[in-house]
Design an enzyme around this catalytic site. Structure first.
Site, PDB file in Angstrom:
ATOM      1  N   SER A  49      11.267  46.961  14.576  1.00 35.76           N
ATOM      2  CA  SER A  49      12.110  48.073  14.120  1.00 35.76           C
ATOM      3  C   SER A  49      11.807  48.371  12.655  1.00 35.76           C
ATOM      4  CB  SER A  49      13.582  47.680  14.257  1.00 35.76           C
ATOM      5  OG  SER A  49      14.377  48.666  13.639  1.00 35.76           O
ATOM      6  N   TYR A  76      20.475  41.921  12.786  1.00 33.70           N
ATOM      7  CA  TYR A  76      19.436  42.684  13.504  1.00 33.70           C
ATOM      8  C   TYR A  76      18.202  42.872  12.617  1.00 33.70           C
ATOM      9  CZ  TYR A  76      17.448  46.549  16.289  1.00 33.70           C
ATOM     10  OH  TYR A  76      16.624  47.362  17.040  1.00 33.70           O
TER      11      TYR A  76
HETATM   12  P1  NAD Z   1      18.557  49.769  25.268  1.00 33.28           P
HETATM   13  O1  NAD Z   1      19.855  49.106  24.995  1.00 33.28           O
HETATM   14  O2  NAD Z   1      18.555  51.140  25.860  1.00 33.28           O
HETATM   15  O3  NAD Z   1      17.668  48.836  26.200  1.00 33.28           O
HETATM   16  C1  NAD Z   1      17.619  47.441  26.089  1.00 33.28           C
HETATM   17  C2  NAD Z   1      17.470  46.860  27.491  1.00 33.28           C
HETATM   18  O4  NAD Z   1      17.361  45.440  27.366  1.00 33.28           O
HETATM   19  C3  NAD Z   1      18.693  47.133  28.404  1.00 33.28           C
HETATM   20  O5  NAD Z   1      18.263  47.696  29.635  1.00 33.28           O
HETATM   21  C4  NAD Z   1      19.304  45.754  28.608  1.00 33.28           C
HETATM   22  O6  NAD Z   1      19.892  45.574  29.888  1.00 33.28           O
HETATM   23  C5  NAD Z   1      18.087  44.864  28.429  1.00 33.28           C
HETATM   24  N1  NAD Z   1      18.465  43.493  28.102  1.00 33.28           N
HETATM   25  C6  NAD Z   1      19.461  43.079  27.285  1.00 33.28           C
HETATM   26  N2  NAD Z   1      19.535  41.755  27.272  1.00 33.28           N
HETATM   27  C7  NAD Z   1      18.537  41.304  28.092  1.00 33.28           C
HETATM   28  C8  NAD Z   1      18.107  40.014  28.498  1.00 33.28           C
HETATM   29  N3  NAD Z   1      18.698  38.904  28.042  1.00 33.28           N
HETATM   30  N4  NAD Z   1      17.066  39.934  29.340  1.00 33.28           N
HETATM   31  C9  NAD Z   1      16.457  41.044  29.821  1.00 33.28           C
HETATM   32  N5  NAD Z   1      16.832  42.286  29.484  1.00 33.28           N
HETATM   33  C10 NAD Z   1      17.862  42.418  28.629  1.00 33.28           C
HETATM   34  O7  NAD Z   1      17.768  49.731  23.894  1.00 33.28           O
HETATM   35  P2  NAD Z   1      16.556  50.599  23.363  1.00 33.28           P
HETATM   36  O8  NAD Z   1      17.076  51.488  22.310  1.00 33.28           O
HETATM   37  O9  NAD Z   1      15.772  51.177  24.482  1.00 33.28           O
HETATM   38  O10 NAD Z   1      15.723  49.476  22.602  1.00 33.28           O
HETATM   39  C11 NAD Z   1      14.553  48.876  23.110  1.00 33.28           C
HETATM   40  C12 NAD Z   1      13.895  48.078  22.001  1.00 33.28           C
HETATM   41  O11 NAD Z   1      13.573  48.921  20.906  1.00 33.28           O
HETATM   42  C13 NAD Z   1      14.784  46.978  21.437  1.00 33.28           C
HETATM   43  O12 NAD Z   1      14.003  45.852  21.115  1.00 33.28           O
HETATM   44  C14 NAD Z   1      15.333  47.604  20.177  1.00 33.28           C
HETATM   45  O13 NAD Z   1      15.741  46.623  19.260  1.00 33.28           O
HETATM   46  C15 NAD Z   1      14.133  48.392  19.713  1.00 33.28           C
HETATM   47  N6  NAD Z   1      14.405  49.498  18.799  1.00 33.28           N
HETATM   48  C16 NAD Z   1      15.252  50.507  19.102  1.00 33.28           C
HETATM   49  C17 NAD Z   1      15.433  51.537  18.193  1.00 33.28           C
HETATM   50  C18 NAD Z   1      16.350  52.686  18.482  1.00 33.28           C
HETATM   51  O14 NAD Z   1      16.499  53.544  17.622  1.00 33.28           O
HETATM   52  N7  NAD Z   1      16.939  52.738  19.671  1.00 33.28           N
HETATM   53  C19 NAD Z   1      14.764  51.540  16.978  1.00 33.28           C
HETATM   54  C20 NAD Z   1      13.922  50.495  16.695  1.00 33.28           C
HETATM   55  C21 NAD Z   1      13.741  49.489  17.604  1.00 33.28           C
END
Ligand code: NAD
Length: 279
Positions: A162, A175
């Site tokens: 991130s 985080y």
């Molecule tokens: P999201 O919450 O939509 O998806 C995360 C998924 O991980 C969910 O489907 C959840 O069920 C699954 N999950 C949670 N715990 C789990 C476990 N123990 N085992 C298996 N699966 C599990 O989030 P997102 O926004 O799509 O984020 C995806 C990645 O991108 C993450 O690593 C997040 O930190 C990173 N990220 C997101 C953003 C943003 O702006 N959304 C920015 C930078 C990084």
């Protein structure tokens, strides 16, 4: 120009979520077979059906937790039986917790009467949760799924980091630190695997509006951007949030042999956020 992506097998963790479901689709569109891992079995089973139908390429949803090695080992067996040996791993499962989020950006004197909103009110349970999911949740799947790649001396791992991993954002101490740990581990493992034919890189997405940050960026009641949301847009030279689709080019590049000499890097995809000093 062709890449070597076609008919490869990719494991995508967190594939039931906003970002990684899009990643799975873009892999399928390139002819990659996908194993979709999530604790949300329903989401990945549904997505696998959608992908097979739309892209005419094998996809399976497998319920497993990135924090439970046994469930990952079971998942690997299913993946090997149904799709074959694993070539790529995208460590996408991750997220933040309100328990490890401060209520104010900076502590001031008046907060001494309400420490709950400051660093002092943050819960260790929240730190554990966030570090487990983002950091250990990257390590454990890598331990289980990279073995196929090591055995064939070919493969590529992409961790999802991130923007806050380079410089922490206010409020989200756990985080930010957990994603910094992901960057550090990406570099460490890239060196460790560098003679084994397995490359390890990461993508650092900038701000996308998704489930994990909606509570910080938009007012629940009015749907209007919060002061924090406005600050982010003002500090993103492109003046908008990104979309999950905009991460796909970097993902495909890092997995494919177009990046055959690239390992240990964390690539920002952030509309210029990390380049901008604010002036
Ligand atoms: P999201 O919450 O939509 O998806 C995360 C998924 O991980 C969910 O489907 C959840 O069920 C699954 N999950 C949670 N715990 C789990 C476990 N123990 N085992 C298996 N699966 C599990 O989030 P997102 O926004 O799509 O984020 C995806 C990645 O991108 C993450 O690593 C997040 O930190 C990173 N990220 C997101 C953003 C943003 O702006 N959304 C920015 C930078 C990084």
């Amino acid at each position: 120009m062709e890449t070597n992506l076609k008919n490869k097998v990719a494991v995508v963790t967190g594939a039931g979520g906003v970002i990684c479901s899009e990643m799975a689709k873009s892999l399928a569109a390139m002819g990659v077979k996908t194993a979709l891992i999530d604790i949300n079995a329903e989401a990945v089973e549904k997505l696998a059906i959608e992908i097979e139908k739309k892209y005419n390429i094998a996809s399976i949803g497998v319920a497993a937790s990135v924090l439970d090695k046994e469930s990952l080992k079971n998942a690997k067996e299913i993946i090997n039986n149904k799709l074959g040996s694993i070539d790529y791993l995208i460590n996408g499962a991750g997220g933040n917790s309100p328990l490890a989020t401060a209520g104010v950006d900076q502590m001031v004197d008046s907060d001494l009467d309400n420490l709950d909103e400051t660093f002092f009110g943050m819960k260790m349970e929240g730190f554990d949760k966030v570090f487990d999911l983002n950091f250990k949740g990257t390590i454990l799947p890598t331990m289980v799924f990279s073995m196929d790649m090591i055995e064939k001396k070919e493969g590529s791992i992409v961790n999802i980091s991130s923007m806050n991993s380079y410089r922490p954002l206010t409020r989200i101490a756990a985080y930010s630190a957990a994603k910094a740990a992901v960057n550090n581990f990406t570099q460490w493992l890239s060196v460790h695997f560098s003679k084994m034919g397995v490359r390890v890189n990461a993508i650092a997405p900038g701000f996308l509006l998704t489930n994990q940050n909606r509570f910080l960026l938009t007012d629940e009641k009015t749907g209007e951007p919060t002061a924090r949301g406005v600050k982010i847009i003002n500090n993103t030279p492109m003046e908008r949030y990104g979309t999950p689709e905009e991460l796909q080019g970097t993902l495909l590049y890092l997995l494919s042999d177009w990046s055959a000499f690239v390992t240990g890097v964390v690539i920002p995809v952030d509309g210029g956020f990390s380049a901008y000093s604010g002036v």
